[in-house]
Scaffold this motif. Structure first.
Motif, PDB file in Angstrom:
ATOM      1  N   SER A 282       0.826  -1.208   0.000  1.00 44.58           N
ATOM      2  CA  SER A 282       0.000   0.000   0.000  1.00 44.58           C
ATOM      3  C   SER A 282       0.861   1.260   0.000  1.00 44.58           C
ATOM      4  CB  SER A 282      -0.934   0.004   1.204  1.00 44.58           C
ATOM      5  OG  SER A 282      -0.200   0.124   2.406  1.00 44.58           O
ATOM      6  N   ARG A 283       2.069   1.160   0.451  1.00 47.10           N
ATOM      7  CA  ARG A 283       2.992   2.305   0.498  1.00 47.10           C
ATOM      8  C   ARG A 283       3.632   2.579  -0.852  1.00 47.10           C
ATOM      9  NH1 ARG A 283       4.598   6.698   1.950  1.00 47.10           N
ATOM     10  NH2 ARG A 283       6.685   7.065   2.666  1.00 47.10           N
ATOM     11  N   LYS A 284       3.610   1.617  -1.759  1.00 44.80           N
ATOM     12  CA  LYS A 284       4.307   1.723  -3.039  1.00 44.80           C
ATOM     13  C   LYS A 284       3.817   2.916  -3.867  1.00 44.80           C
ATOM     14  CE  LYS A 284       5.272  -1.005  -7.145  1.00 44.80           C
ATOM     15  NZ  LYS A 284       5.048  -2.296  -7.785  1.00 44.80           N
ATOM     16  N   SER A 285       2.516   3.149  -3.942  1.00 40.82           N
ATOM     17  CA  SER A 285       2.015   4.265  -4.751  1.00 40.82           C
ATOM     18  C   SER A 285       2.399   5.611  -4.133  1.00 40.82           C
ATOM     19  CB  SER A 285       0.499   4.173  -4.916  1.00 40.82           C
ATOM     20  OG  SER A 285      -0.129   4.273  -3.656  1.00 40.82           O
ATOM     21  N   ASP A 286       2.431   5.687  -2.795  1.00 42.42           N
ATOM     22  CA  ASP A 286       2.858   6.929  -2.143  1.00 42.42           C
ATOM     23  C   ASP A 286       4.327   7.211  -2.410  1.00 42.42           C
ATOM     24  OD1 ASP A 286       0.326   7.260  -1.088  1.00 42.42           O
ATOM     25  OD2 ASP A 286       0.828   6.258   0.800  1.00 42.42           O
ATOM     26  N   VAL A 287       5.128   6.161  -2.361  1.00 38.47           N
ATOM     27  CA  VAL A 287       6.564   6.317  -2.639  1.00 38.47           C
ATOM     28  C   VAL A 287       6.765   6.771  -4.079  1.00 38.47           C
ATOM     29  CG1 VAL A 287       8.740   5.057  -2.872  1.00 38.47           C
ATOM     30  CG2 VAL A 287       7.310   4.685  -0.880  1.00 38.47           C
ATOM     31  N   ALA A 288       6.024   6.173  -5.003  1.00 39.69           N
ATOM     32  CA  ALA A 288       6.163   6.543  -6.415  1.00 39.69           C
ATOM     33  C   ALA A 288       5.765   8.003  -6.646  1.00 39.69           C
ATOM     34  CB  ALA A 288       5.325   5.613  -7.281  1.00 39.69           C
ATOM     35  N   ARG A 289       4.688   8.450  -6.037  1.00 41.59           N
ATOM     36  CA  ARG A 289       4.269   9.861  -6.195  1.00 41.59           C
ATOM     37  C   ARG A 289       5.313  10.809  -5.614  1.00 41.59           C
ATOM     38  NH1 ARG A 289      -1.383   8.301  -4.995  1.00 41.59           N
ATOM     39  NH2 ARG A 289      -0.672   8.392  -2.852  1.00 41.59           N
ATOM     40  N   SER A 290       5.862  10.451  -4.455  1.00 39.91           N
ATOM     41  CA  SER A 290       6.894  11.298  -3.846  1.00 39.91           C
ATOM     42  C   SER A 290       8.139  11.356  -4.720  1.00 39.91           C
ATOM     43  CB  SER A 290       7.263  10.771  -2.459  1.00 39.91           C
ATOM     44  OG  SER A 290       6.166  10.826  -1.608  1.00 39.91           O
TER      45      SER A 290
ATOM     46  N   ILE B 146       8.268  10.954  -7.969  1.00 41.56           N
ATOM     47  CA  ILE B 146       7.981  11.737  -9.172  1.00 41.56           C
ATOM     48  C   ILE B 146       8.163  13.225  -8.884  1.00 41.56           C
ATOM     49  CG2 ILE B 146       6.098  12.486 -10.686  1.00 41.56           C
ATOM     50  CD1 ILE B 146       5.138   9.569 -10.694  1.00 41.56           C
ATOM     51  N   LYS B 147       7.644  13.689  -7.759  1.00 43.45           N
ATOM     52  CA  LYS B 147       7.815  15.106  -7.389  1.00 43.45           C
ATOM     53  C   LYS B 147       9.287  15.445  -7.181  1.00 43.45           C
ATOM     54  CE  LYS B 147       3.312  15.359  -5.185  1.00 43.45           C
ATOM     55  NZ  LYS B 147       2.595  15.414  -3.913  1.00 43.45           N
ATOM     56  N   CYS B 148      10.005  14.557  -6.521  1.00 41.29           N
ATOM     57  CA  CYS B 148      11.435  14.785  -6.265  1.00 41.29           C
ATOM     58  C   CYS B 148      12.217  14.828  -7.569  1.00 41.29           C
ATOM     59  CB  CYS B 148      11.955  13.679  -5.346  1.00 41.29           C
ATOM     60  SG  CYS B 148      13.692  13.796  -4.972  1.00 41.29           S
ATOM     61  N   CYS B 149      11.891  13.928  -8.502  1.00 42.61           N
ATOM     62  CA  CYS B 149      12.608  13.899  -9.782  1.00 42.61           C
ATOM     63  C   CYS B 149      12.329  15.141 -10.613  1.00 42.61           C
ATOM     64  CB  CYS B 149      12.223  12.646 -10.560  1.00 42.61           C
ATOM     65  SG  CYS B 149      12.884  11.137  -9.855  1.00 42.61           S
ATOM     66  N   ILE B 150      11.098  15.608 -10.607  1.00 38.77           N
ATOM     67  CA  ILE B 150      10.768  16.825 -11.352  1.00 38.77           C
ATOM     68  C   ILE B 150      11.531  18.022 -10.778  1.00 38.77           C
ATOM     69  CG2 ILE B 150       8.903  18.461 -11.837  1.00 38.77           C
ATOM     70  CD1 ILE B 150       7.068  16.013 -12.161  1.00 38.77           C
ATOM     71  N   LEU B 151      11.594  18.096  -9.466  1.00 43.13           N
ATOM     72  CA  LEU B 151      12.343  19.177  -8.824  1.00 43.13           C
ATOM     73  C   LEU B 151      13.834  19.076  -9.132  1.00 43.13           C
ATOM     74  CD1 LEU B 151      12.164  21.599  -6.892  1.00 43.13           C
ATOM     75  CD2 LEU B 151      12.573  20.002  -5.030  1.00 43.13           C
TER      76      LEU B 151
ATOM     77  N   MET C 258      15.761  11.599 -14.694  1.00 42.88           N
ATOM     78  CA  MET C 258      14.824  11.228 -15.754  1.00 42.88           C
ATOM     79  C   MET C 258      14.582   9.718 -15.766  1.00 42.88           C
ATOM     80  SD  MET C 258      15.482  13.821 -18.977  1.00 42.88           S
ATOM     81  CE  MET C 258      16.485  12.683 -19.809  1.00 42.88           C
ATOM     82  N   PHE C 259      15.608   8.933 -15.501  1.00 49.84           N
ATOM     83  CA  PHE C 259      15.443   7.474 -15.450  1.00 49.84           C
ATOM     84  C   PHE C 259      14.494   7.082 -14.320  1.00 49.84           C
ATOM     85  CE2 PHE C 259      16.854   3.415 -13.595  1.00 49.84           C
ATOM     86  CZ  PHE C 259      16.516   2.578 -14.654  1.00 49.84           C
ATOM     87  N   LEU C 260      14.709   7.653 -13.143  1.00 47.18           N
ATOM     88  CA  LEU C 260      13.841   7.341 -12.012  1.00 47.18           C
ATOM     89  C   LEU C 260      12.429   7.861 -12.250  1.00 47.18           C
ATOM     90  CD1 LEU C 260      13.858   5.973  -9.275  1.00 47.18           C
ATOM     91  CD2 LEU C 260      14.494   8.139  -8.245  1.00 47.18           C
ATOM     92  N   LEU C 261      12.308   8.993 -12.916  1.00 50.41           N
ATOM     93  CA  LEU C 261      10.990   9.520 -13.272  1.00 50.41           C
ATOM     94  C   LEU C 261      10.276   8.573 -14.237  1.00 50.41           C
ATOM     95  CD1 LEU C 261       9.039  11.948 -13.018  1.00 50.41           C
ATOM     96  CD2 LEU C 261      10.191  12.930 -14.987  1.00 50.41           C
TER      97      LEU C 261
ATOM     98  N   THR D 152      16.970   4.940  -3.604  1.00 55.99           N
ATOM     99  CA  THR D 152      18.066   5.280  -2.689  1.00 55.99           C
ATOM    100  C   THR D 152      19.413   5.232  -3.404  1.00 55.99           C
ATOM    101  OG1 THR D 152      16.784   4.380  -0.861  1.00 55.99           O
ATOM    102  CG2 THR D 152      19.130   4.708  -0.486  1.00 55.99           C
ATOM    103  N   SER D 153      19.617   4.222  -4.228  1.00 54.23           N
ATOM    104  CA  SER D 153      20.884   4.099  -4.956  1.00 54.23           C
ATOM    105  C   SER D 153      21.078   5.243  -5.942  1.00 54.23           C
ATOM    106  CB  SER D 153      20.928   2.767  -5.710  1.00 54.23           C
ATOM    107  OG  SER D 153      20.761   1.702  -4.836  1.00 54.23           O
ATOM    108  N   LEU D 154      20.035   5.546  -6.719  1.00 55.92           N
ATOM    109  CA  LEU D 154      20.164   6.610  -7.711  1.00 55.92           C
ATOM    110  C   LEU D 154      20.298   7.982  -7.065  1.00 55.92           C
ATOM    111  CD1 LEU D 154      17.710   5.462 -10.512  1.00 55.92           C
ATOM    112  CD2 LEU D 154      20.184   5.312 -10.464  1.00 55.92           C
ATOM    113  N   MET D 155      19.597   8.197  -5.958  1.00 58.98           N
ATOM    114  CA  MET D 155      19.734   9.487  -5.272  1.00 58.98           C
ATOM    115  C   MET D 155      21.127   9.642  -4.662  1.00 58.98           C
ATOM    116  SD  MET D 155      16.143  10.220  -3.462  1.00 58.98           S
ATOM    117  CE  MET D 155      14.651  10.373  -4.373  1.00 58.98           C
TER     118      MET D 155
END
Length: 141
Positions: free
Chosen positions: A17-25, A27-32, A86-89, A111-114
């Motif tokens: 259930s946490r997976k979609s929240d992590v993905a949305r977070s 996406i926002k981090c990658c755009i920033l 962009m890859f993580l996005l 975590t690895s890519l960041m």
């Protein structure tokens, strides 16, 4: 404090259930991160084209080539960090990709890519790049 679940099934449900929240977070981090990388590279490019560094006649060695190399290292590191974003996005934004990986794999990948992107950003600091090229940053600025 730790989060203990009474059963493995409850823990698995929480992770899924946490997976979609992590993905949305992410996406926002990658755009920033992309916006910061693009703005930084644009500023460096404008700095190179429109405001060239003056040469100092009172200093004996001409170190403008070192400064240009440092700026190119900065732009390359920031560009690589942008590519990682962009890859993580792409992984988080495409449903077909997101369905193929588990929540744990998504968190490990993020975590690895960041961490790799933060290393690139740290290497893009101009004083570190000049020091890596074997010169003293205080002589150039």
């Amino acid at each position: 404090w730790s989060l203990d679940f009474p059963s493995r099934a409850q823990e698995t449900h929480f992770i899924k259930s946490r997976k979609s929240d992590v993905a949305r977070s992410l996406i926002k981090c990658c755009i920033l991160a992309l916006a910061v990388c693009v703005a930084s590279i644009t500023w460096l490019h404008m700095r190179l084209v429109f405001f060239p560094w003056p040469s100092h006649p009172d200093k004996s060695p001409d170190l403008s080539h070192v400064l240009l190399a440092a700026v190119h290292i900065q732009m390359a590191c920031l560009g690589f960090a942008g590519l990682l974003s962009m890859f993580l996005l792409g992984v988080c934004g495409l449903r077909c990709m997101l369905q193929r990986i588990s929540a744990f794999q998504l968190e490990v990948l993020a975590t690895s890519l960041m961490s790799l992107a933060m290393c690139c950003v740290a290497l893009s600091v101009q004083q570190y790049a000049i020091k890596m090229l074997g010169h003293d940053p205080l002589q150039i600025t």
